[in-house]
Motif scaffolding. Structure first.
Motif, PDB file in Angstrom:
ATOM      1  N   LYS A 187       0.827  -1.200   0.000  1.00 36.23           N
ATOM      2  CA  LYS A 187       0.000   0.000   0.000  1.00 36.23           C
ATOM      3  C   LYS A 187       0.867   1.258   0.000  1.00 36.23           C
ATOM      4  O   LYS A 187       2.006   1.240   0.470  1.00 36.23           O
ATOM      5  N   ALA A 188       0.289   2.326  -0.507  1.00 34.49           N
ATOM      6  CA  ALA A 188       0.976   3.614  -0.485  1.00 34.49           C
ATOM      7  C   ALA A 188       1.291   3.998   0.952  1.00 34.49           C
ATOM      8  O   ALA A 188       0.448   3.874   1.849  1.00 34.49           O
ATOM      9  N   GLY A 189       2.523   4.439   1.179  1.00 36.04           N
ATOM     10  CA  GLY A 189       2.942   4.873   2.501  1.00 36.04           C
ATOM     11  C   GLY A 189       3.603   3.797   3.342  1.00 36.04           C
ATOM     12  O   GLY A 189       4.166   4.083   4.402  1.00 36.04           O
ATOM     13  N   GLU A 190       3.560   2.537   2.876  1.00 34.05           N
ATOM     14  CA  GLU A 190       4.131   1.450   3.672  1.00 34.05           C
ATOM     15  C   GLU A 190       5.615   1.226   3.415  1.00 34.05           C
ATOM     16  O   GLU A 190       6.287   0.565   4.216  1.00 34.05           O
ATOM     17  N   LYS A 196       8.943  -7.990   5.236  1.00 36.71           N
ATOM     18  CA  LYS A 196       9.114  -9.306   5.854  1.00 36.71           C
ATOM     19  C   LYS A 196       7.787  -9.956   6.204  1.00 36.71           C
ATOM     20  O   LYS A 196       7.622 -11.177   6.064  1.00 36.71           O
ATOM     21  N   THR A 197       6.815  -9.180   6.641  1.00 34.74           N
ATOM     22  CA  THR A 197       5.541  -9.740   7.083  1.00 34.74           C
ATOM     23  C   THR A 197       4.609 -10.097   5.919  1.00 34.74           C
ATOM     24  O   THR A 197       3.985 -11.159   5.919  1.00 34.74           O
ATOM     25  N   LEU A 198       4.526  -9.218   4.933  1.00 39.22           N
ATOM     26  CA  LEU A 198       3.623  -9.441   3.800  1.00 39.22           C
ATOM     27  C   LEU A 198       4.354  -9.790   2.508  1.00 39.22           C
ATOM     28  O   LEU A 198       3.722 -10.134   1.518  1.00 39.22           O
ATOM     29  N   HIS A 199       5.676  -9.659   2.508  1.00 41.76           N
ATOM     30  CA  HIS A 199       6.510  -9.870   1.311  1.00 41.76           C
ATOM     31  C   HIS A 199       6.086  -8.933   0.181  1.00 41.76           C
ATOM     32  O   HIS A 199       5.932  -9.326  -0.971  1.00 41.76           O
ATOM     33  N   ARG A 200       5.965  -7.677   0.549  1.00 39.73           N
ATOM     34  CA  ARG A 200       5.577  -6.626  -0.386  1.00 39.73           C
ATOM     35  C   ARG A 200       6.483  -5.410  -0.182  1.00 39.73           C
ATOM     36  O   ARG A 200       7.106  -5.254   0.870  1.00 39.73           O
ATOM     37  N   ILE A 201       6.504  -4.542  -1.201  1.00 40.67           N
ATOM     38  CA  ILE A 201       7.243  -3.290  -1.108  1.00 40.67           C
ATOM     39  C   ILE A 201       6.473  -2.222  -1.884  1.00 40.67           C
ATOM     40  O   ILE A 201       5.835  -2.516  -2.915  1.00 40.67           O
ATOM     41  N   GLU A 202       6.489  -1.006  -1.374  1.00 39.50           N
ATOM     42  CA  GLU A 202       5.811   0.084  -2.069  1.00 39.50           C
ATOM     43  C   GLU A 202       6.579   0.430  -3.344  1.00 39.50           C
ATOM     44  O   GLU A 202       7.801   0.595  -3.323  1.00 39.50           O
ATOM     45  N   GLU A 203       5.860   0.528  -4.432  1.00 40.11           N
ATOM     46  CA  GLU A 203       6.496   0.781  -5.738  1.00 40.11           C
ATOM     47  C   GLU A 203       7.316   2.059  -5.737  1.00 40.11           C
ATOM     48  O   GLU A 203       8.439   2.086  -6.252  1.00 40.11           O
ATOM     49  N   ASP A 229      -6.568  -7.046  -5.551  1.00 38.67           N
ATOM     50  CA  ASP A 229      -5.690  -7.349  -4.418  1.00 38.67           C
ATOM     51  C   ASP A 229      -5.764  -6.214  -3.395  1.00 38.67           C
ATOM     52  O   ASP A 229      -5.408  -5.083  -3.702  1.00 38.67           O
ATOM     53  N   PRO A 230      -6.183  -6.490  -2.158  1.00 38.44           N
ATOM     54  CA  PRO A 230      -6.267  -5.425  -1.150  1.00 38.44           C
ATOM     55  C   PRO A 230      -4.904  -4.993  -0.606  1.00 38.44           C
ATOM     56  O   PRO A 230      -4.816  -4.015   0.128  1.00 38.44           O
ATOM     57  N   LYS A 231      -3.864  -5.747  -0.923  1.00 39.71           N
ATOM     58  CA  LYS A 231      -2.476  -5.430  -0.533  1.00 39.71           C
ATOM     59  C   LYS A 231      -2.237  -5.479   0.980  1.00 39.71           C
ATOM     60  O   LYS A 231      -1.247  -4.925   1.466  1.00 39.71           O
ATOM     61  N   ASP A 232      -3.125  -6.128   1.713  1.00 36.01           N
ATOM     62  CA  ASP A 232      -2.948  -6.238   3.160  1.00 36.01           C
ATOM     63  C   ASP A 232      -2.847  -7.691   3.609  1.00 36.01           C
ATOM     64  O   ASP A 232      -2.979  -7.996   4.789  1.00 36.01           O
ATOM     65  N   PRO A 239      -5.979 -14.899  -1.237  1.00 35.32           N
ATOM     66  CA  PRO A 239      -6.975 -15.669  -1.986  1.00 35.32           C
ATOM     67  C   PRO A 239      -7.237 -15.126  -3.387  1.00 35.32           C
ATOM     68  O   PRO A 239      -7.966 -15.734  -4.165  1.00 35.32           O
ATOM     69  N   VAL A 240      -6.653 -13.976  -3.708  1.00 30.97           N
ATOM     70  CA  VAL A 240      -6.823 -13.361  -5.028  1.00 30.97           C
ATOM     71  C   VAL A 240      -5.433 -13.156  -5.638  1.00 30.97           C
ATOM     72  O   VAL A 240      -4.429 -13.174  -4.936  1.00 30.97           O
ATOM     73  N   PRO A 241      -5.355 -12.963  -6.961  1.00 28.25           N
ATOM     74  CA  PRO A 241      -4.050 -12.698  -7.578  1.00 28.25           C
ATOM     75  C   PRO A 241      -3.379 -11.466  -6.981  1.00 28.25           C
ATOM     76  O   PRO A 241      -4.033 -10.466  -6.674  1.00 28.25           O
ATOM     77  N   ILE A 242      -2.079 -11.545  -6.809  1.00 28.24           N
ATOM     78  CA  ILE A 242      -1.307 -10.460  -6.199  1.00 28.24           C
ATOM     79  C   ILE A 242      -1.063  -9.336  -7.203  1.00 28.24           C
ATOM     80  O   ILE A 242      -0.724  -9.585  -8.366  1.00 28.24           O
ATOM     81  N   ASP A 243      -1.230  -8.109  -6.735  1.00 28.97           N
ATOM     82  CA  ASP A 243      -0.908  -6.958  -7.571  1.00 28.97           C
ATOM     83  C   ASP A 243       0.611  -6.801  -7.608  1.00 28.97           C
ATOM     84  O   ASP A 243       1.263  -6.692  -6.564  1.00 28.97           O
ATOM     85  N   GLU A 244       1.162  -6.785  -8.814  1.00 29.71           N
ATOM     86  CA  GLU A 244       2.614  -6.709  -8.978  1.00 29.71           C
ATOM     87  C   GLU A 244       2.972  -5.657 -10.021  1.00 29.71           C
ATOM     88  O   GLU A 244       2.280  -5.506 -11.032  1.00 29.71           O
ATOM     89  N   PHE A 245       4.033  -4.946  -9.764  1.00 32.42           N
ATOM     90  CA  PHE A 245       4.498  -3.926 -10.703  1.00 32.42           C
ATOM     91  C   PHE A 245       5.738  -4.432 -11.438  1.00 32.42           C
ATOM     92  O   PHE A 245       6.518  -5.225 -10.897  1.00 32.42           O
ATOM     93  N   VAL A 246       5.908  -3.975 -12.677  1.00 38.16           N
ATOM     94  CA  VAL A 246       7.036  -4.366 -13.517  1.00 38.16           C
ATOM     95  C   VAL A 246       7.625  -3.094 -14.111  1.00 38.16           C
ATOM     96  O   VAL A 246       6.917  -2.314 -14.752  1.00 38.16           O
ATOM     97  N   LEU A 247       8.923  -2.894 -13.890  1.00 37.19           N
ATOM     98  CA  LEU A 247       9.586  -1.656 -14.303  1.00 37.19           C
ATOM     99  C   LEU A 247      10.802  -1.973 -15.166  1.00 37.19           C
ATOM    100  O   LEU A 247      11.541  -2.917 -14.888  1.00 37.19           O
ATOM    101  N   LYS A 248      11.013  -1.152 -16.180  1.00 36.97           N
ATOM    102  CA  LYS A 248      12.182  -1.296 -17.036  1.00 36.97           C
ATOM    103  C   LYS A 248      13.003  -0.015 -16.968  1.00 36.97           C
ATOM    104  O   LYS A 248      12.523   1.070 -17.310  1.00 36.97           O
ATOM    105  N   TYR A 249      14.233  -0.159 -16.487  1.00 38.40           N
ATOM    106  CA  TYR A 249      15.149   0.969 -16.352  1.00 38.40           C
ATOM    107  C   TYR A 249      16.292   0.824 -17.360  1.00 38.40           C
ATOM    108  O   TYR A 249      16.589  -0.280 -17.819  1.00 38.40           O
ATOM    109  N   GLN A 250      16.916   1.946 -17.656  1.00 40.40           N
ATOM    110  CA  GLN A 250      18.053   1.926 -18.582  1.00 40.40           C
ATOM    111  C   GLN A 250      19.200   2.743 -17.991  1.00 40.40           C
ATOM    112  O   GLN A 250      19.004   3.754 -17.317  1.00 40.40           O
TER     113      GLN A 250
END
Length: 253
Positions: A187-190, A196-203, A229-232, A239-250
């Motif tokens: 979630k935004a702000g996290e 470690k707890t949710l295995h997520r990172i703010e984009e 995905d509620p992201k919590d 129980p639902v597909p995880i929201d995931e971001f994909v970034l391409k840097y150069q």
């Protein structure tokens, strides 16, 4: 007689032009692999095909722009799912360096990676066992691409100097080379607080850290975005597909 000569000359010119076109078409085909066919290769394991359903590898390879002949570093290769797909795509002349730390390798995935490494598709893979904040052997330079799939959040709670790691990745790429990174959304702000707890990172947190090393964002993929995905919820229990971001840097030229 003159007309016959002219017609013959025209035919020769047409055939010559056609012959010149053929290599160009073949080169273009080689530079734009059939990613769906690579993913559908009959010698891939059933376990990997199950992972395909959530990882969308054909779309990921196309988004990244993986090509035959490339030299790629696969950061945090784990059991080698992505490593093998990269190796199949860059073959026959390309190379993939599969990196992991000794601690993570021994505790979680050594047997699985070693088993996979015996497959013919992995013959152009070099296993690199090094710490995450010093992941690249000194002789490895001018990489075409670095991939970092679904593990940066883990780095955030491990004793790793992420700024040093990101600078090392930047230095190892050739000018114009790419870093393709994907992770599970928080979630935004996290920030990294739920890494470690949710295995997520703010984009936005990940972006800030990567861009501080000098990388420039050139593309964002939405093919793993799931608004439901509620992201919590922990990634492995959702129980639902995880929201995931994909970034391409150069790395700038």
């Amino acid at each position: 007689m003159n007309r016959s000569i002219l017609r013959a000359a025209a035919c020769i010119a047409f055939v010559s032009a056609a012959l010149l076109v053929v290599p160009q078409v073949r080169a273009e085909d080689a530079a734009n692999p059939d990613y769906a066919a690579i993913v559908a290769a009959p010698d891939r394991s059933d376990a990997d095909r199950q992972v395909d359903q959530r990882r969308q590898p054909a779309k990921m390879l196309a988004f990244a722009g993986v090509k035959p002949g490339m030299t790629i570093l696969d950061m945090a290769a784990s059991a080698g799912y992505s490593t093998e797909l990269l190796a199949r795509t860059v073959a026959p002349s390309g190379k993939v360096y599969a990196q992991d730390s000794a601690t993570v390798l021994e505790r979680f995935v050594k047997d699985r990676f070693d088993t996979r490494a015996k497959a013919p598709a992995m013959k152009n893979v070099v296993h690199v066992v090094r710490d995450y904040d010093d992941p690249i052997p000194p002789e490895v330079k001018d990489l075409d691409m670095i991939t970092f799939f679904f593990f940066y959040h883990d780095i955030a709670y491990l004793p790793v100097d992420r700024a040093a790691m990101n600078k090392k990745m930047f230095a190892a790429l050739k000018p114009g080379g790419f870093l393709v990174i994907a992770d599970h959304s928080a979630k935004a702000g996290e920030g990294t607080s739920v890494a470690k707890t949710l295995h997520r990172i703010e984009e936005s947190t990940l972006k800030q850290e990567i861009e501080a090393a000098g990388f420039k964002l050139v593309a964002e993929g939405d093919f793993l975005h799931h608004a439901e995905d509620p992201k919590d919820i922990p990634v492995f229990k959702a129980p639902v597909p995880i929201d995931e971001f994909v970034l391409k840097y150069q790395k700038p030229q």
